[in-house]
Design an enzyme around this catalytic site. Structure first.
Site: not given
Length: 400
Positions: A42, A99
């Protein structure tokens, strides 16, 4: 005190601390030893913070500067990812995707290099930011469709830019984006399935790894909540209060329209399994209300219906496993200024594919000189081929 780039409950970790990094690697190796197949990392390009703490430049009317551009791609990012690769990924058959908001093609070439020293691929967001409000002060909050010419330019830049040096991740949906059939397609009952299949066709014939987000394979739509109390998403609630209550630059009804089109909660409604209570998701009261259209859009019905969106995704996946040109072929955009039809070619030696997608509900007529007379229609979201005539949201792929 501590730094939180996102919600106050989410303190950022200090990756400059080697003990912290080792603790993270130990945790990851715990799961590797359990047999996981990979990791999604993330906002991974935000882990290395700058050495100085200078003020950023706020946008007009904003009290503070956005933090993303200040902390993204910091001075030790690649050092830490290479260390993670050596400590966790090396020697294992793992899939890794990072990400990376704000990443450029140049960033992705280093992060997801075919040399394999950091990650396998990254999630970039450029194509997800093309339909923002013309007023930059309103950011993403808008209810107008994307300009196809802009979408072509963005996707083509990444296809060509990473060809042979890095790897693309291909996606329309995730937990932070509204439903693509409502956003780039047409959710009206007459067109929902056609446009969902068209969008799937466009994405799955590109080079990279496709990601299918829960319900995308059913053609699930935005929820179209009508009250602010229907929402739980912090970003949506904060935006409403900022633009309606504090700045008073958007009327309540207009802002609710923006939320209905762009809120992240559109992707977070319960998965629509069947037509029972709460779409078969739970007998308890779910966190978000179930989309009201679940009796006619659900997995059980899709499995029973020939020609469903689900069955079309299954066909696309099968083709990707059997046609090497989809994996390794080069990409060539056709008619970049065409505002209604997205067409591109894939080439690998003597193998060629022509992908044609009508992004409108209107009939379009297009002739492609690249298409030989003996070309084979590989897949389409219509049962019969009308050659140069493209019906509403028609998608077709020729092989030759």
């Amino acid at each position: 005190y501590y730094l939180h780039s996102f919600a106050v409950e989410q303190p950022d970790l200090n990756w400059d601390n080697p003990q912290l990094r080792q603790a993270v690697y130990d945790m990851m190796n715990f799961w590797v030893n359990k047999g996981v197949d990979g990791f999604r990392l993330d906002v991974i390009n935000l882990i290395s913070k700058p050495d100085s703490f200078a003020d950023g430049q706020p946008e007009a009317g904003e009290p503070y500067a956005a933090i993303g551009g200040i902390i993204a791609n910091g001075p030790h990012l690649h050092e830490y990812l290479q260390e993670m690769n050596q400590q966790v990924f090396a020697g294992h058959q793992l899939m890794t995707v990072g990400e990376t908001p704000g990443a450029t093609v140049a960033d992705a070439k280093q992060l997801a290099s075919s040399q394999g020293q950091e990650l396998n691929m990254v999630f970039e967001f450029e194509h997800m930011g093309l339909d923002g409000n013309p007023d930059p002060a309103l950011g993403k909050w808008n209810d107008q469709p994307v300009r196809l010419v802009d979408l072509k330019q963005s996707l083509s830049k990444w296809q060509i830019g990473l060809q042979g040096t890095a790897w693309n991740s291909l996606y329309w949906n995730n937990h932070d984006q509204p439903r693509i059939v409502s956003r780039f397609g047409d959710e009206r009952p007459a067109y929902r399935e056609r446009s969902a299949k068209m969008l799937a066709t466009l994405l799955h014939f590109l080079q990279g790894t496709p990601y299918i987000y829960e319900g995308e394979e059913l053609g699930m739509t935005n929820a179209h909540f009508t009250k602010l109390t229907d929402y739980q998403d912090l970003e949506s609630l904060n935006a409403y209060h900022h633009f309606v209550d504090d700045e008073q630059v958007v009327q309540p009804e207009q802002m609710l329209g923006y939320l209905a089109h762009m809120s992240r909660d559109n992707a977070r409604t319960p998965m629509q399994w069947d037509d029972s209570q709460n779409a078969g998701f739970s007998t308890a009261t779910p966190w978000l209300a179930v989309n009201a259209n679940y009796p006619r859009i659900n997995a059980q019905l899709a499995q029973r219906t020939p020609g469903s969106v689900l069955s079309y995704y299954q066909r696309l996946i099968k083709l990707r496993h059997h046609l090497p040109v989809i994996t390794t072929g080069t990409y060539h955009l056709l008619s970049p200024d065409d505002a209604a039809v997205y067409a591109y070619m894939r080439h690998m030696g003597s193998q060629h594919l022509l992908v044609i997608c009508n992004f409108t509900a209107a009939t379009q007529t297009r002739h492609f000189a690249e298409l030989p007379a003996d070309a084979h229609l590989l897949i389409s979201n219509y049962d019969e081929d009308h050659q140069d005539v493209l019906r509403a949201y028609e998608a077709k792929v020729y092989q030759f």
